[in-house]
Design a protein around this motif. Structure first.
Motif, mmCIF file in Angstrom:
data_model
loop_
_atom_site.group_PDB
_atom_site.id
_atom_site.type_symbol
_atom_site.label_atom_id
_atom_site.label_comp_id
_atom_site.label_asym_id
_atom_site.label_seq_id
_atom_site.Cartn_x
_atom_site.Cartn_y
_atom_site.Cartn_z
ATOM 1 N N PHE A 1 0.815 -1.216 0.000
ATOM 2 C CA PHE A 1 0.000 0.000 0.000
ATOM 3 C C PHE A 1 0.848 1.266 0.000
ATOM 4 O O PHE A 1 0.394 2.340 0.348
ATOM 5 C CB PHE A 1 -1.042 0.001 1.124
ATOM 6 C CG PHE A 1 -2.327 -0.643 0.686
ATOM 7 C CD1 PHE A 1 -3.405 0.118 0.293
ATOM 8 C CD2 PHE A 1 -2.437 -2.022 0.627
ATOM 9 C CE1 PHE A 1 -4.579 -0.473 -0.137
ATOM 10 C CE2 PHE A 1 -3.605 -2.623 0.193
ATOM 11 C CZ PHE A 1 -4.684 -1.845 -0.191
ATOM 12 N N GLU A 2 2.106 1.135 -0.432
ATOM 13 C CA GLU A 2 2.984 2.290 -0.649
ATOM 14 C C GLU A 2 2.741 2.818 -2.056
ATOM 15 O O GLU A 2 2.443 2.058 -2.975
ATOM 16 C CB GLU A 2 4.453 1.891 -0.485
ATOM 17 C CG GLU A 2 4.810 1.426 0.911
ATOM 18 C CD GLU A 2 4.698 2.534 1.953
ATOM 19 O OE1 GLU A 2 5.053 3.685 1.636
ATOM 20 O OE2 GLU A 2 4.241 2.233 3.073
ATOM 21 N N ASP A 3 2.921 4.127 -2.228
ATOM 22 C CA ASP A 3 2.681 4.752 -3.532
ATOM 23 C C ASP A 3 3.629 4.216 -4.599
ATOM 24 O O ASP A 3 4.822 4.094 -4.377
ATOM 25 C CB ASP A 3 2.873 6.264 -3.449
ATOM 26 C CG ASP A 3 1.720 6.963 -2.746
ATOM 27 O OD1 ASP A 3 0.805 6.275 -2.264
ATOM 28 O OD2 ASP A 3 1.750 8.196 -2.679
ATOM 29 N N ILE A 4 3.045 3.909 -5.747
ATOM 30 C CA ILE A 4 3.794 3.575 -6.958
ATOM 31 C C ILE A 4 3.913 4.835 -7.814
ATOM 32 O O ILE A 4 4.933 5.094 -8.427
ATOM 33 C CB ILE A 4 3.073 2.477 -7.761
ATOM 34 C CG1 ILE A 4 2.996 1.173 -6.961
ATOM 35 C CG2 ILE A 4 3.731 2.251 -9.111
ATOM 36 C CD1 ILE A 4 2.069 0.142 -7.580
ATOM 37 N N ALA A 5 2.808 5.601 -7.861
ATOM 38 C CA ALA A 5 2.744 6.794 -8.709
ATOM 39 C C ALA A 5 1.658 7.726 -8.199
ATOM 40 O O ALA A 5 0.784 7.318 -7.422
ATOM 41 C CB ALA A 5 2.454 6.394 -10.155
ATOM 42 N N ARG A 6 1.722 8.957 -8.672
ATOM 43 C CA ARG A 6 0.702 9.967 -8.389
ATOM 44 C C ARG A 6 0.310 10.616 -9.714
ATOM 45 O O ARG A 6 1.102 11.363 -10.288
ATOM 46 C CB ARG A 6 1.235 11.038 -7.434
ATOM 47 C CG ARG A 6 1.482 10.562 -6.022
ATOM 48 C CD ARG A 6 0.268 10.831 -5.194
ATOM 49 N NE ARG A 6 0.470 10.399 -3.816
ATOM 50 C CZ ARG A 6 -0.199 10.899 -2.811
ATOM 51 N NH1 ARG A 6 -1.059 11.868 -3.004
ATOM 52 N NH2 ARG A 6 -0.023 10.431 -1.597
#
Length: 171
Positions: free
Chosen positions: A58-63
């Motif tokens: 659940f860590e960001d891959i992209a924004r």
């Protein structure tokens, strides 16, 4: 599962009720959708802010971007899952000011003057403006039904268009 939305203590829980992701400081988690391949989720925080996060950590891959470049008066994007590597986003260009004679609420109720559609490629982090077939009513809205199927509707959300989103990606 999402609990506590739309409040600042919103969080995403796994099937064992372990917290996978909490709302950012001072924000909330409005909604999230899981990709078809179940490798990532699209998390919506409100105000056109989204994150793409791994389903494992659940860590960001992209924004994806919040607003289209080059259109300072455009609304923020609404992003939807198109396939396992792409999002489709909609932003609107507000109506031109009709001038005197209208109340503020009448001006706010005017439909957008146009719709901008973009494709966000997750693997490369690139955003590309998409073409809209001239036969579609403009402005238009992209929405999602309860099964995750994308719908194209007129700007009042009353008439569905018999249209398909056809991905065409240059090699």
């Amino acid at each position: 599962m999402l609990v506590g939305s739309p409040y600042k203590h919103a969080r995403i829980l796994d099937q064992n009720r372990k917290i996978m992701r909490s709302a950012p400081e001072g924000r909330t988690i409005v909604s999230f959708r899981i990709s078809k391949n179940k490798k990532w989720v699209l998390i919506y925080f409100g105000d056109a802010e989204y994150a793409i996060a791994s389903t494992e950590s659940f860590e960001d891959i992209a924004r994806p971007p919040i607003q289209p470049d080059g259109f300072e008066d455009a609304t923020g994007f609404s992003w939807f899952i198109l396939d396992d590597d792409h999002l489709i986003g909609q932003a609107d260009l507000p109506s031109l000011d009709p001038g005197v004679g209208m109340t503020l609420s009448e001006k706010d109720s005017l439909p957008p003057r146009d719709t901008l559609i973009y494709i966000y490629t997750i693997s490369s982090g690139t955003t590309t403006r998409a073409e809209i077939d001239g036969a579609l009513p403009r402005p238009l809205n992209i929405s999602e039904n309860s099964e995750g199927r994308l719908l194209i509707m007129d700007s009042s959300y009353t008439v569905r268009s018999g249209a398909k989103i056809i991905p065409f990606f240059e090699p």
